[in-house]
Design a protein around this motif. Structure first.
Motif, mmCIF file in Angstrom:
data_model
loop_
_atom_site.group_PDB
_atom_site.id
_atom_site.type_symbol
_atom_site.label_atom_id
_atom_site.label_comp_id
_atom_site.label_asym_id
_atom_site.label_seq_id
_atom_site.Cartn_x
_atom_site.Cartn_y
_atom_site.Cartn_z
ATOM 1 N N HIS A 1 0.967 -1.089 0.016
ATOM 2 C CA HIS A 1 -0.055 0.161 -0.068
ATOM 3 C C HIS A 1 0.764 1.249 0.067
ATOM 4 O O HIS A 1 0.490 2.270 -0.430
ATOM 5 C CB HIS A 1 -0.983 0.058 1.084
ATOM 6 C CG HIS A 1 -2.319 -0.879 1.079
ATOM 7 N ND1 HIS A 1 -2.146 -2.097 0.785
ATOM 8 C CD2 HIS A 1 -3.457 -0.316 0.953
ATOM 9 C CE1 HIS A 1 -3.475 -2.401 0.642
ATOM 10 N NE2 HIS A 1 -4.190 -1.457 0.845
ATOM 11 N N ILE B 1 1.133 -6.482 -5.187
ATOM 12 C CA ILE B 1 -0.245 -5.993 -4.537
ATOM 13 C C ILE B 1 -0.876 -7.430 -4.001
ATOM 14 O O ILE B 1 -1.034 -8.472 -4.855
ATOM 15 C CB ILE B 1 -1.064 -5.505 -5.538
ATOM 16 C CG1 ILE B 1 -0.517 -4.209 -6.327
ATOM 17 C CG2 ILE B 1 -2.483 -4.894 -4.971
ATOM 18 C CD1 ILE B 1 -1.243 -3.526 -7.119
ATOM 19 N N VAL B 2 -1.391 -7.377 -2.874
ATOM 20 C CA VAL B 2 -1.979 -8.538 -1.897
ATOM 21 C C VAL B 2 -2.822 -9.327 -3.143
ATOM 22 O O VAL B 2 -2.690 -10.532 -2.984
ATOM 23 C CB VAL B 2 -2.377 -8.078 -0.612
ATOM 24 C CG1 VAL B 2 -3.479 -6.852 -0.785
ATOM 25 C CG2 VAL B 2 -2.952 -9.131 -0.099
ATOM 26 N N HIS B 3 -3.686 -8.635 -3.657
ATOM 27 C CA HIS B 3 -4.723 -9.268 -4.439
ATOM 28 C C HIS B 3 -4.190 -9.925 -6.014
ATOM 29 O O HIS B 3 -4.754 -10.411 -6.542
ATOM 30 C CB HIS B 3 -6.104 -8.465 -4.677
ATOM 31 C CG HIS B 3 -6.522 -8.000 -3.409
ATOM 32 N ND1 HIS B 3 -6.734 -8.823 -2.362
ATOM 33 C CD2 HIS B 3 -6.757 -6.478 -2.994
ATOM 34 C CE1 HIS B 3 -6.854 -7.949 -1.292
ATOM 35 N NE2 HIS B 3 -7.188 -6.437 -1.564
ATOM 36 N N ASP C 1 -8.613 -4.693 3.493
ATOM 37 C CA ASP C 1 -8.700 -3.805 2.255
ATOM 38 C C ASP C 1 -9.771 -4.569 1.638
ATOM 39 O O ASP C 1 -10.248 -5.464 1.362
ATOM 40 C CB ASP C 1 -7.118 -4.217 1.302
ATOM 41 C CG ASP C 1 -7.348 -3.593 -0.012
ATOM 42 O OD1 ASP C 1 -6.733 -2.582 -0.050
ATOM 43 O OD2 ASP C 1 -7.960 -4.153 -0.950
ATOM 44 N N HIS D 1 -10.979 -4.357 -1.256
ATOM 45 C CA HIS D 1 -10.883 -5.159 -2.605
ATOM 46 C C HIS D 1 -10.728 -6.572 -2.361
ATOM 47 O O HIS D 1 -10.039 -7.142 -3.618
ATOM 48 C CB HIS D 1 -9.953 -4.200 -3.637
ATOM 49 C CG HIS D 1 -10.594 -2.964 -3.861
ATOM 50 N ND1 HIS D 1 -10.435 -1.795 -3.224
ATOM 51 C CD2 HIS D 1 -11.649 -2.699 -5.010
ATOM 52 C CE1 HIS D 1 -11.226 -0.674 -3.595
ATOM 53 N NE2 HIS D 1 -11.916 -1.282 -4.555
ATOM 54 N N SER E 1 -2.884 -1.250 -10.130
ATOM 55 C CA SER E 1 -3.586 -1.429 -9.184
ATOM 56 C C SER E 1 -4.244 -2.903 -9.039
ATOM 57 O O SER E 1 -4.080 -3.811 -10.200
ATOM 58 C CB SER E 1 -4.898 -0.509 -8.957
ATOM 59 O OG SER E 1 -6.157 -1.274 -9.760
ATOM 60 N N CYS E 2 -5.017 -3.358 -8.300
ATOM 61 C CA CYS E 2 -5.442 -4.815 -8.139
ATOM 62 C C CYS E 2 -6.629 -5.021 -9.022
ATOM 63 O O CYS E 2 -6.991 -5.945 -9.016
ATOM 64 C CB CYS E 2 -5.722 -5.131 -6.559
ATOM 65 S SG CYS E 2 -6.940 -4.100 -5.904
ATOM 66 N N CYS F 1 0.788 -0.645 -4.946
ATOM 67 C CA CYS F 1 -0.680 0.028 -4.999
ATOM 68 C C CYS F 1 -0.557 1.459 -5.704
ATOM 69 O O CYS F 1 -1.515 1.773 -6.491
ATOM 70 C CB CYS F 1 -1.473 0.155 -3.538
ATOM 71 S SG CYS F 1 -1.628 -1.423 -2.925
ATOM 72 N N CYS G 1 -3.188 4.305 -6.885
ATOM 73 C CA CYS G 1 -4.669 3.495 -6.739
ATOM 74 C C CYS G 1 -5.059 4.367 -5.141
ATOM 75 O O CYS G 1 -6.423 4.868 -5.245
ATOM 76 C CB CYS G 1 -4.620 2.304 -6.457
ATOM 77 S SG CYS G 1 -6.214 1.636 -5.691
ATOM 78 N N LEU G 2 -4.298 4.659 -4.305
ATOM 79 C CA LEU G 2 -4.643 5.358 -3.016
ATOM 80 C C LEU G 2 -3.687 6.284 -2.674
ATOM 81 O O LEU G 2 -3.842 6.972 -1.720
ATOM 82 C CB LEU G 2 -4.898 4.367 -1.807
ATOM 83 C CG LEU G 2 -3.740 3.834 -0.994
ATOM 84 C CD1 LEU G 2 -4.260 3.343 0.350
ATOM 85 C CD2 LEU G 2 -2.758 3.111 -1.791
ATOM 86 N N ASN H 1 -9.749 1.785 -9.180
ATOM 87 C CA ASN H 1 -11.253 1.599 -8.711
ATOM 88 C C ASN H 1 -12.090 2.523 -7.988
ATOM 89 O O ASN H 1 -13.252 2.551 -7.711
ATOM 90 C CB ASN H 1 -10.987 0.310 -7.696
ATOM 91 C CG ASN H 1 -10.162 0.331 -6.684
ATOM 92 O OD1 ASN H 1 -9.759 1.430 -6.050
ATOM 93 N ND2 ASN H 1 -9.127 -0.634 -6.729
ATOM 94 N N ARG I 1 -8.725 11.014 -3.742
ATOM 95 C CA ARG I 1 -8.305 9.499 -3.762
ATOM 96 C C ARG I 1 -6.886 9.564 -4.153
ATOM 97 O O ARG I 1 -5.951 8.869 -3.656
ATOM 98 C CB ARG I 1 -9.090 8.579 -4.310
ATOM 99 C CG ARG I 1 -8.550 7.205 -4.478
ATOM 100 C CD ARG I 1 -8.745 6.334 -3.304
ATOM 101 N NE ARG I 1 -8.558 5.098 -3.469
ATOM 102 C CZ ARG I 1 -8.740 3.887 -2.740
ATOM 103 N NH1 ARG I 1 -9.165 4.139 -1.576
ATOM 104 N NH2 ARG I 1 -8.194 2.781 -2.905
HETATM 105 S S1 SF4 Z 1 -7.489 -1.365 -3.898
HETATM 106 FE FE1 SF4 Z 1 -5.837 0.083 -4.451
HETATM 107 S S2 SF4 Z 1 -4.818 0.141 -2.569
HETATM 108 FE FE2 SF4 Z 1 -6.330 -1.474 -2.029
HETATM 109 S S3 SF4 Z 1 -5.000 -3.302 -2.582
HETATM 110 FE FE3 SF4 Z 1 -5.821 -2.744 -4.291
HETATM 111 S S4 SF4 Z 1 -4.312 -1.451 -5.504
HETATM 112 FE FE4 SF4 Z 1 -3.757 -1.595 -3.283
#
Ligand code: SF4
Lengths: 464, 198
Positions: free
Chosen positions: A63, A107-109, A128, A130, A344-345, A405, A408-409, A427, A433
């Motif tokens: 993140h 990214i985790v996802h 998170d 998402h 991004s994810c 990330c 994205c944030l 997203n 944002r």
């Molecule tokens: S929504 Fe954005 S901040 Fe959250 S895991 Fe996905 S890329 Fe990272």
């Protein structure tokens, strides 16, 4: 009794039902990252608790990490402190940790699925929202708050009332230039950002059946943007093919046993939903948002609706258009763009980079555009290089950044300046944002690429 | 993290009649870098509350001295967006104990309940009445009675009841949280886990 896919997975994870209260719900896989976990570990410490099943939790830093010069020490002391906390906490509790610079970092996802941590029928949570991404595999996956992260660490359970069930069917053939992102943005524009609040969604119909896993992940990822707890798609051959031989997937006989079970994870023919909606693929065109929530999206060739034509308060709507510097009835085509963010994810996987490259190939980045191309993981980055996509991008004047990330944030340095317009494949287009005062237009990688080479909002179908 | 018990709250309220207030507005991402749960109230609604040079924006309701209290009354679809619990912390840390709206986003509602902020969902009509009552008289008091699940506008006596599941209600009345509950059933959880395939 007939059950939906969601029922089957949910019911098999209820440890205890509380009369008049939530279910005690068992979590198979838990992802943590540097931003929402430190306070949870602090909570454990204060209560003198241990992590019950460290092998069910996976840590990755994403993140708040830089997307250039990742080999150098992180400059921002607060960010560095969070990364250190994640590493120390993981080490102390025996949790596998893919920190900055680790081969598997991302990214985790994105890294969860590509390593086979995600699997059909699993229950998956992460701090998170998402996390819904993993529903693409027929898992129940959703975002949780930090208190719940602490619960999962200490007991592998959370307390959840069972959500209501909604099925969204999309049938037919998607038109040229219409991607999974457009399907999702279209559905959200029809339902609004709260249209699915309280529900867990199953996506069904041939549009999803024909989608790749990457596409399904994009769709499930955006479930939260219509208020849903999560979204899922029944696992099928596409799912099994994707997962087979991933580093942490089951092997040999265990794999075969699992697949036989996963094949039963389908909604029974006569099972019922609390709500069911059906859309037609032919109504969907490449989408773009014009306002400050993801429900404010339209087909790219359309004009911004009148306040009276949209649901909800006129004052809120006008405030949103003011923020964007737009007016009712404006055409989106030709609107000026300053920044382009691919990543991004939602859209930071290999397919998204292939799509982007398909448009920019043989063209040049518009001079005034700042483009951030951020792969979702090192694995995606490697694939981009192997497939020769990097050459196409470089030739067109684009550079690749390192995974995370990112914009994205905008917790790291990738911030869109106040007043500037960014076409983003991420997203959320909320006020600020992508940086204080930033203005975000959410769209697919194709629309992002079209903006990147023309410098304005452009219908990608004219470039395909 | 245990919190104060919640019983009957009688307080003036702060009106914020905007729809779709998302958690990025409640607490912008750049304030999520802490590793402790402290000081989030200072940055509650940061970008609506302060100019770039950190001077307060006079027009924003939290900067208007005539409105104060422990109850925040928001518009429809309050708390949408990111799952950050920091949003609920910021609200708690600022001094609010209750948020009233005609509709809450799911995760936000859950997060509030987990940390001791009571989300009270009312009908759109009642929400309208509350806003009017506050605008008529900023000193008007709202009474939130958790035991009886009612919310009352003191001046007019107008009342509505609200929903909360009995488990969460007990927790809030006693200042307990879910971890206390789960810790007491660890054996059951372990037996369950042993029976899983994966
Ligand atoms: S929504 Fe954005 S901040 Fe959250 S895991 Fe996905 S890329 Fe990272």
């Amino acid at each position: 009794m007939s059950k939906t896919l969601f029922d089957k997975v949910w019911d098999s994870h209820v440890v205890r039902k509380i009369e008049g209260g939530p279910d005690v719900f068992f979590i198979d896989r838990h992802f943590i990252h540097e931003v929402t976990s430190p306070v949870a570990f602090l909570g454990l410490k204060n209560r003198g608790l241990k992590v019950l099943y460290p092998e069910r939790t996976f840590a990755t830093a994403d993140h708040n990490t830089p997307t250039i010069n990742q080999h150098l020490p992180v400059q921002d002391p607060l960010s560095a402190n969070q990364l250190k906390a994640l590493e120390d906490n993981s080490n102390e509790h025996g949790i596998s940790h893919w920190g900055l610079g680790h081969r598997k970092n991302g990214i985790v996802h994105v890294v969860g699925p590509e390593n086979g941590i995600t699997f059909p029928g699993a229950t998956i949570v992460c701090g998170d929202s998402h996390t819904s991404t993993h529903g693409a595999f027929g898992a129940i996956a959703f975002g949780i708050g930090t208190s719940e992260v602490e619960m999962v660490l200490s007991t592998q359970c959370i307390m959840q009332p069972k959500p209501k069930k909604m099925r969204i069917n999309v049938n037919g053939q998607l038109g040229k230039g219409v991607t999974p992102k457009d399907v999702a943005l279209y559905i959200i524009s029809q339902l609004t950002t709260s249209g699915a609040t309280g529900y867990f969604v199953e996506y069904a119909g041939d549009v999803f059946e024909n989608m790749t896993m990457e596409g399904r992940m994009t769709v499930c990822n955006l479930s939260i943007e219509m208020g849903a707890r999560g979204g899922m798609i029944a696992p099928d051959e596409t799912t099994f093919t994707y997962l087979k031989d991933k580093p942490l997937s089951l092997k040999g006989e265990a794999w075969d046993t699992a697949v036989a079970h996963w094949k039963t994870l389908r909604t029974d023919d006569d099972a019922t939903f609390d709500k069911e909606l059906t859309f037609s693929a032919s109504d969907i065109e490449p989408m773009i948002t014009y306002g400050t929530n993801p429900g404010m999206g339209i087909g790219i060739s359309k004009h911004i609706p009148n306040a009276e034509a949209v649901e909800g308060g006129v004052a809120t709507y006008k405030k949103s258009l003011d923020y964007m510097g737009y007016h009712e009835n404006d055409s989106m085509i030709g609107k000026k763009v300053d920044y382009v963010f691919l990543g991004s994810c939602t859209n930071g996987r290999i397919e998204d980079f292939r799509a982007f490259a398909s448009i920019v190939k043989g063209k040049k980045k518009a001079e005034h555009i700042t483009a951030w191309l951020v792969p979702g993981s090192h694995e995606v980055e490697d694939q981009i290089k192997e497939e020769g996509i990097l050459d196409v991008l470089t030739e067109a004047g684009f550079a690749l950044r390192q995974p995370g990330c990112s914009a994205c944030l905008a917790m790291n340095d990738d911030k869109v300046p106040a007043g500037k317009y960014a076409v983003s494949t991420s997203n959320r287009n909320f006020e600020g944002r992508q940086g204080p005062g930033s203005r975000t237009l959410l769209a697919s990688p194709l629309v992002a690429a079209a903006a990147a080479v023309t410098g304005v909002v452009t219908d990608p179908r004219t470039l395909l | 993290m245990a919190y104060d018990k919640f019983n009957v709250l009688t307080s003036t309220a702060v009106p914020l009649p905007l729809e779709n207030v998302d958690t990025d507005q409640i607490i912008p991402a750049r304030f999520l870098k802490a590793t402790k749960r402290e000081g989030f109230g200072d940055n509650l609604f940061r970008d609506w509350r302060y100019n770039d040079d950190n001077t307060p924006k006079e027009s924003f309701v939290l900067n208007n001295p005539i409105y104060s209290g422990k109850i925040l009354v928001g518009g429809k679809n309050f708390g949408s967006g990111s799952s950050r619990e920091h949003a609920a912390w910021a609200i708690y840390d600022y001094g609010f104990r209750c948020v009233v709206s005609s509709f809450f986003a799911d995760i936000f509602r859950n997060n509030c309940l987990n940390i001791g902020v009571l989300p009270v969902q009312v009908s759109p009509e009642f929400s309208e009445q509350i806003f009017n009552a506050i605008y008529d008289d900023p000193n008007t008091e709202i009474v939130v009675d958790l035991q009886n699940q009612t919310i009352t506008i003191a001046a007019t006596g107008a009342q509505e009841s609200f929903d909360i599941n009995s488990y969460k209600k007990e927790n809030m009345l006693n200042g307990f949280d879910d971890i206390d509950y789960l810790q007491n059933m660890k054996g059951e959880i372990e037996t369950f886990a042993n029976g899983l395939l994966l």
